[in-house]
Design a protein around this motif. Structure first.
Motif, PDB file in Angstrom:
ATOM      1  N   LYS A 124      50.898  28.095  61.512  1.00 48.04           N
ATOM      2  CA  LYS A 124      50.685  27.718  60.339  1.00 48.04           C
ATOM      3  C   LYS A 124      51.078  27.329  59.109  1.00 48.04           C
ATOM      4  O   LYS A 124      51.887  28.395  59.152  1.00 48.04           O
ATOM      5  CB  LYS A 124      48.704  28.020  60.046  1.00 48.04           C
ATOM      6  N   LEU A 125      51.212  27.149  58.578  1.00 47.85           N
ATOM      7  CA  LEU A 125      51.468  26.755  57.081  1.00 47.85           C
ATOM      8  C   LEU A 125      50.830  27.254  56.005  1.00 47.85           C
ATOM      9  O   LEU A 125      49.686  27.022  56.292  1.00 47.85           O
ATOM     10  CB  LEU A 125      51.220  25.263  56.532  1.00 47.85           C
ATOM     11  N   MET A 126      51.076  28.315  55.531  1.00 49.81           N
ATOM     12  CA  MET A 126      50.769  29.097  54.613  1.00 49.81           C
ATOM     13  C   MET A 126      51.468  29.479  52.877  1.00 49.81           C
ATOM     14  O   MET A 126      51.608  28.517  52.806  1.00 49.81           O
ATOM     15  CB  MET A 126      50.743  30.717  55.035  1.00 49.81           C
ATOM     16  N   PHE A 127      50.629  30.066  52.138  1.00 54.35           N
ATOM     17  CA  PHE A 127      50.738  30.222  50.433  1.00 54.35           C
ATOM     18  C   PHE A 127      51.275  30.931  50.173  1.00 54.35           C
ATOM     19  O   PHE A 127      50.523  31.503  50.717  1.00 54.35           O
ATOM     20  CB  PHE A 127      50.006  29.053  49.714  1.00 54.35           C
ATOM     21  N   ARG A 128      52.536  31.119  50.010  1.00 53.01           N
ATOM     22  CA  ARG A 128      52.712  33.029  49.221  1.00 53.01           C
ATOM     23  C   ARG A 128      51.974  33.401  47.996  1.00 53.01           C
ATOM     24  O   ARG A 128      51.824  32.453  46.637  1.00 53.01           O
ATOM     25  CB  ARG A 128      54.098  32.595  49.240  1.00 53.01           C
ATOM     26  N   VAL A 129      50.873  34.265  48.187  1.00 52.04           N
ATOM     27  CA  VAL A 129      50.811  35.009  46.726  1.00 52.04           C
ATOM     28  C   VAL A 129      51.202  36.063  46.797  1.00 52.04           C
ATOM     29  O   VAL A 129      51.770  37.210  47.471  1.00 52.04           O
ATOM     30  CB  VAL A 129      49.223  34.695  47.330  1.00 52.04           C
ATOM     31  N   LYS A 130      51.592  37.023  45.810  1.00 55.97           N
ATOM     32  CA  LYS A 130      51.817  37.440  44.816  1.00 55.97           C
ATOM     33  C   LYS A 130      51.186  38.476  43.919  1.00 55.97           C
ATOM     34  O   LYS A 130      50.076  38.134  43.070  1.00 55.97           O
ATOM     35  CB  LYS A 130      53.255  37.207  43.836  1.00 55.97           C
ATOM     36  N   ALA A 131      50.665  39.848  44.440  1.00 54.13           N
ATOM     37  CA  ALA A 131      50.431  40.735  43.576  1.00 54.13           C
ATOM     38  C   ALA A 131      50.840  41.714  43.108  1.00 54.13           C
ATOM     39  O   ALA A 131      50.891  42.644  43.391  1.00 54.13           O
ATOM     40  CB  ALA A 131      49.166  40.926  44.490  1.00 54.13           C
ATOM     41  N   GLN A 132      49.741  41.475  41.541  1.00 52.88           N
ATOM     42  CA  GLN A 132      50.882  42.556  41.061  1.00 52.88           C
ATOM     43  C   GLN A 132      50.592  43.938  41.099  1.00 52.88           C
ATOM     44  O   GLN A 132      49.002  43.775  39.772  1.00 52.88           O
ATOM     45  CB  GLN A 132      51.761  41.766  39.440  1.00 52.88           C
ATOM     46  N   ILE A 155      43.990  50.551  46.067  1.00 57.42           N
ATOM     47  CA  ILE A 155      44.984  50.330  44.768  1.00 57.42           C
ATOM     48  C   ILE A 155      44.694  48.830  44.323  1.00 57.42           C
ATOM     49  O   ILE A 155      44.746  47.816  44.727  1.00 57.42           O
ATOM     50  CB  ILE A 155      46.488  49.916  45.113  1.00 57.42           C
ATOM     51  N   PRO A 156      44.461  48.781  43.045  1.00 51.97           N
ATOM     52  CA  PRO A 156      44.415  47.512  42.213  1.00 51.97           C
ATOM     53  C   PRO A 156      45.066  46.638  42.242  1.00 51.97           C
ATOM     54  O   PRO A 156      46.075  47.351  41.960  1.00 51.97           O
ATOM     55  CB  PRO A 156      42.884  47.847  41.260  1.00 51.97           C
ATOM     56  N   ALA A 157      45.505  44.903  41.824  1.00 54.07           N
ATOM     57  CA  ALA A 157      46.116  44.029  41.954  1.00 54.07           C
ATOM     58  C   ALA A 157      45.479  43.822  41.102  1.00 54.07           C
ATOM     59  O   ALA A 157      43.978  42.680  41.102  1.00 54.07           O
ATOM     60  CB  ALA A 157      47.456  44.540  42.601  1.00 54.07           C
ATOM     61  N   LYS A 158      46.234  42.515  40.284  1.00 55.34           N
ATOM     62  CA  LYS A 158      45.771  40.765  40.227  1.00 55.34           C
ATOM     63  C   LYS A 158      47.055  39.886  40.329  1.00 55.34           C
ATOM     64  O   LYS A 158      48.202  40.446  41.125  1.00 55.34           O
ATOM     65  CB  LYS A 158      46.404  40.706  38.770  1.00 55.34           C
ATOM     66  N   ALA A 159      46.205  38.767  41.192  1.00 57.07           N
ATOM     67  CA  ALA A 159      47.462  37.615  41.145  1.00 57.07           C
ATOM     68  C   ALA A 159      48.243  37.409  39.886  1.00 57.07           C
ATOM     69  O   ALA A 159      47.534  37.078  39.488  1.00 57.07           O
ATOM     70  CB  ALA A 159      46.329  36.410  42.348  1.00 57.07           C
ATOM     71  N   SER A 160      49.647  37.432  40.642  1.00 53.94           N
ATOM     72  CA  SER A 160      50.079  36.943  39.595  1.00 53.94           C
ATOM     73  C   SER A 160      51.563  35.940  40.187  1.00 53.94           C
ATOM     74  O   SER A 160      51.868  34.862  39.180  1.00 53.94           O
ATOM     75  CB  SER A 160      51.391  37.608  39.212  1.00 53.94           C
ATOM     76  N   PHE A 161      51.670  35.027  41.046  1.00 54.08           N
ATOM     77  CA  PHE A 161      51.454  33.905  41.222  1.00 54.08           C
ATOM     78  C   PHE A 161      51.064  33.444  43.010  1.00 54.08           C
ATOM     79  O   PHE A 161      50.686  34.120  43.482  1.00 54.08           O
ATOM     80  CB  PHE A 161      53.437  34.339  41.576  1.00 54.08           C
ATOM     81  N   VAL A 162      50.836  32.265  42.782  1.00 56.42           N
ATOM     82  CA  VAL A 162      50.274  31.542  44.351  1.00 56.42           C
ATOM     83  C   VAL A 162      51.692  30.293  43.994  1.00 56.42           C
ATOM     84  O   VAL A 162      51.522  29.233  43.098  1.00 56.42           O
ATOM     85  CB  VAL A 162      49.412  30.991  43.532  1.00 56.42           C
TER      86      VAL A 162
END
Length: 360
Positions: A308-316, A282-289
């Motif tokens: 571990k400390l991680m960073f939340r990423v949102k793929a729309q 499924i294609p998507a794009k990173a909309s939030f980091v």
């Protein structure tokens, strides 16, 4: 006696062959390692949830949809009982009519007070004319008295008439001032009556808006997730009736370590692979980091990764793709998100089987 060792050797050899086959199969099924220009993280399909709630307190009259139903923007989902609101509307309309009548009454009062002022003004003119005549008569009597051709009694009488005429003028002028005050009061009553009409009209509009809002409509296209309340229940203002998901706003949230998240740009290409349908990408794009690191949730990552400390990423996911497959969209499905962190990086062959969309 030599048959038993041969049988054991045969069994050991078969086990070793089976183990070798299983190991080769396991090695074959292992996913290929990701190139340096790609990063991945586990996540779940999510969508924007919307609570369909009441604006005012009341009883649910009917709910027209069931859990799992697809709904469109503007579709009627439920109705609240409006019997009390209808009664309030009639009361407000009666108050408005009463205020309209009050305006007419106040206007008549203004006309009446203006007529009274006109009469008072005419009386002033009359009293001033009488005063002028009395003044002249007093002046003549005073001159005659000085010559001794008239009596003191006549002079005193003419003086009294003149002073009485002066007092009458002052009284008439006071009536004019009172008439002016009465006119101002009557005009204020007109303004108050008009304000009462405007207030009643505003109340009517507010009640009518509440009546319209008692018909609960879907704000967007989506699907009913669950019914929170049932017909006949009494809810307070803001009470939830339904929960729906907006199927035009679907995404996957996943987590990346610092070295990968720092290279993800907004708009970077992402490809999602769901556990339920691993054969499709499924294609998507990173909309939030996220700009702040956090510990990843237990429901997303393994126990070691949670340390571990991680960073939340949102793929729309593109709305056009969602619209084409709207009846296949399901939230909560787990999967893996692959994000390209290096421009121009070629996708592996396993991530090139995109679901058809855009009239493909």
């Amino acid at each position: 006696m030599m048959k038993k060792p041969n049988r054991w050797l045969f069994r050991i050899g078969a086990v070793m062959v089976a183990a070798a086959v299983l190991y080769a199969l396991w090695q074959f099924l292992q996913p290929e390692g990701l190139p340096d220009g790609l990063a991945s993280g586990n996540g779940r399909i999510e969508a924007v949830e919307i609570d369909v709630a009441t604006k005012t307190a009341g009883r649910i009259e009917d709910i027209l949809v069931n859990e799992g139903d697809f709904i469109t923007a503007g579709q009627i989902l439920a109705r609240m009982d409006t019997e009390v609101l209808q009664a309030q509307l009639k009361q407000a309309e009666a108050q408005k009519q009463q205020a309209v009548v009050s305006i007419e009454t106040a206007r008549h009062q203004v006309v009446q007070r203006q007529a009274e002022r006109q009469a008072a003004t005419s009386l002033v003119a009359q009293r001033e004319a009488e005063r002028d005549a009395a003044q002249k008569q007093f002046a003549r009597s005073e001159e005659l008295a000085s010559r001794g051709t008239t009596s003191q009694q006549v002079l005193d009488t003419d003086r009294a008439k003149f002073e009485s005429a002066n007092a009458a003028v002052s009284a008439a002028q006071a009536q004019v001032a009172a008439a002016d005050a009465a006119i101002a009061t009557a005009e204020a009553q007109v303004i108050n009556a008009q304000a009462a009409v405007d207030a009643a009209a505003a109340t009517i509009e507010s009640i009518q808006a509440n009546i319209r809002d008692s018909t609960l409509r879907s704000p967007r296209d989506g699907r009913v997730q669950f019914r929170v309340a049932q017909p006949g229940e009494v809810l307070g203002a803001g009470g939830r009736v339904l929960n729906m998901v907006d199927l035009s706003d679907v995404y996957m949230t996943f987590f990346l370590p610092t070295e990968s998240a720092g290279r993800v740009r907004i708009g970077s290409e992402v490809r999602l692979v769901l556990d339920a349908v691993p054969q499709y990408v499924i294609p998507a794009k990173a909309s939030f980091v996220a700009d702040v690191a956090q510990f990843t949730p237990k429901t997303v990552e393994t126990a070691s990764e949670r340390q571990k400390l991680m960073f939340r990423v949102k793929a729309q996911i593109p709305p056009e793709l969602l619209k084409k497959y709207i009846r296949d969209v399901k939230t909560g499905l787990p999967g893996v998100a692959y994000v390209r962190i290096e421009e121009g990086m070629e996708w592996p062959s396993s991530l090139q089987n995109l679901v058809p969309w855009q009239n493909q």
